[in-house]
Design an enzyme around this catalytic site. Structure first.
Site, PDB file in Angstrom:
ATOM      1  N   GLY A  49       1.662   2.100  10.918  1.00 11.52           N
ATOM      2  CA  GLY A  49       2.595   2.939  11.173  1.00 11.52           C
ATOM      3  C   GLY A  49       3.464   3.869  12.365  1.00 11.52           C
ATOM      4  N   ASN A  58       1.651  -1.632  -0.105  1.00 11.89           N
ATOM      5  CA  ASN A  58       0.160  -0.102  -0.193  1.00 11.89           C
ATOM      6  C   ASN A  58       0.922   1.151   0.029  1.00 11.89           C
ATOM      7  OD1 ASN A  58      -1.850   1.715   0.496  1.00 11.89           O
ATOM      8  ND2 ASN A  58      -2.404   1.220   2.726  1.00 11.89           N
ATOM      9  N   GLU A  70      -6.078  -5.508  10.015  1.00 11.39           N
ATOM     10  CA  GLU A  70      -5.415  -4.129  10.643  1.00 11.39           C
ATOM     11  C   GLU A  70      -5.177  -3.523  11.456  1.00 11.39           C
ATOM     12  OE1 GLU A  70      -2.913  -2.787   6.940  1.00 11.39           O
ATOM     13  OE2 GLU A  70      -4.383  -1.944   7.329  1.00 11.39           O
ATOM     14  N   LYS A  79      -0.187   3.674  -0.603  1.00 10.48           N
ATOM     15  CA  LYS A  79      -0.211   5.160   0.539  1.00 10.48           C
ATOM     16  C   LYS A  79      -0.566   5.930  -0.671  1.00 10.48           C
ATOM     17  CE  LYS A  79       0.091   3.433   4.404  1.00 10.48           C
ATOM     18  NZ  LYS A  79      -0.813   2.639   6.101  1.00 10.48           N
ATOM     19  N   GLY A 113       2.944  -1.027   4.402  1.00 11.33           N
ATOM     20  CA  GLY A 113       2.489   0.937   3.898  1.00 11.33           C
ATOM     21  C   GLY A 113       4.219   1.165   4.028  1.00 11.33           C
ATOM     22  N   SER A 121       2.593  -1.584  10.725  1.00 12.88           N
ATOM     23  CA  SER A 121       3.843  -1.559  11.538  1.00 12.88           C
ATOM     24  C   SER A 121       4.860  -3.368  10.845  1.00 12.88           C
ATOM     25  CB  SER A 121       4.372  -1.587  12.142  1.00 12.88           C
ATOM     26  OG  SER A 121       3.507  -0.489  12.526  1.00 12.88           O
ATOM     27  N   HIS A 149      -9.798   0.917   4.902  1.00 16.73           N
ATOM     28  CA  HIS A 149      -8.197   0.960   5.447  1.00 16.73           C
ATOM     29  C   HIS A 149      -8.837   2.454   6.418  1.00 16.73           C
ATOM     30  CE1 HIS A 149      -4.505   1.877   6.249  1.00 16.73           C
ATOM     31  NE2 HIS A 149      -4.019   1.752   5.475  1.00 16.73           N
TER      32      HIS A 149
HETATM   33  P1  PGA Z   1       2.661   0.621   7.814  1.00 18.84           P
HETATM   34  O1  PGA Z   1       0.753   0.885   7.195  1.00 18.84           O
HETATM   35  O2  PGA Z   1       3.346  -0.615   7.350  1.00 18.84           O
HETATM   36  O3  PGA Z   1       3.526   1.641   7.246  1.00 18.84           O
HETATM   37  O4  PGA Z   1       1.733   0.342   9.596  1.00 18.84           O
HETATM   38  C1  PGA Z   1       0.142  -0.471   7.351  1.00 18.84           C
HETATM   39  C2  PGA Z   1      -1.926  -0.320   6.460  1.00 18.84           C
HETATM   40  O5  PGA Z   1      -2.062   1.031   6.561  1.00 18.84           O
HETATM   41  O6  PGA Z   1      -2.110  -1.092   5.657  1.00 18.84           O
END
Ligand code: PGA
Length: 235
Positions: free
Chosen positions: A162, A8, A156, A10, A218, A198, A86
């Protein structure tokens, strides 16, 4: 079966940065994973040689919907998967809208990646199961899968996204088993369950988990070293 790795991206990359990353990714051995790249809408074309995913989709096919991009349109440009629900978007979408999006994604022959997970407060109040149950039951309400169709459920926990934090293996497995149980209750039998939140080069403990079918990453999906390390650990 190969683990699924959903990237993802983003809103992390400009168009030029996406071109650079795509170029670097050509040197990475991706044969051990089933990679799905979910760039921003503007960068979909850059990753057209990968299994393509989108980060969201609107449920109407066409019309006066300023700023929206339809599932229908995405299917026409080669998108095969769409992330829906999400936590960074859930604030704007009710469970009913998420359900409409899931149905539109399936109607247009793509696979929904439905994100579910509790907030920090839900977790503190021990409401994780209740939240997951509601999100699954409402998000998949009246969804009937044809033989070739499947849904991907991404567990999630919002507090893990994050933040550098993630659930321990026991809580992750409890959540996965619980999700399986709910899917059985609502007669969904064609599914994969992946984990997101994460996952990075310093949090690789969960990458060898046997119960999950893959991972949704992410920020580490756009940092080449982290991305390579994740693939190595999944192997
Ligand atoms: P992250 O995001 O790996 O940066 O924690 C995962 C997500 O938002 O799907």
């Amino acid at each position: 079966m190969k683990k699924m790795l959903v990237c993802n991206q983003k809103m992390f990359l400009t168009h030029d940065e996406a071109i650079i990353l795509e170029d670097e990714m050509r040197n990475v051995d991706l044969t051990s994973v089933n990679l799905i790249v979910c760039p921003s809408y503007l960068n979909l074309d850059v990753f057209k040689n990968y299994n393509l995913g989108a980060q969201d989709a609107f449920y109407e096919d066409k019309g006066a919907f300023t700023g929206k991009v339809s599932a229908y349109d995405l299917s026409l440009v080669g998108v095969k998967y769409v992330i829906v629900g999400h936590s960074e978007i859930r604030g704007n979408d009710t469970d009913d809208i998420i359900n409409k999006k899931v149905k539109a994604i399936l109607r247009n022959s793509m696979t929904p990646i439905l994100c579910v997970g509790e907030t920090k407060i839900d977790r503190e109040l021990r409401r994780t199961s209740e939240v997951i149950k509601r999100q699954l039951k409402l998000g998949l309400k009246d969804v009937i899968l044809e033989n070739s169709q499947e849904v991907v459920i991404a567990y999630e926990p919002c507090w893990a996204i994050g933040s550098g934090k993630h659930p321990d293996e026991t809580s992750l497995e409890d959540a996965v088993l619980y999700i399986k149980n709910i899917l059985k209750q609502i007669n969904i039998s064609n599914y994969k369950i992946i984990y997101g939140g994460s996952i990075g080069k310093y949090t690789t403990e969960l990458l060898s988990n046997k119960l999950v079918d893959g991972y949704l990453i992410g920020s580490s999906s756009v940092v080449l070293d982290e991305f390579k390390m994740i693939i190595k650990c999944i192997k």
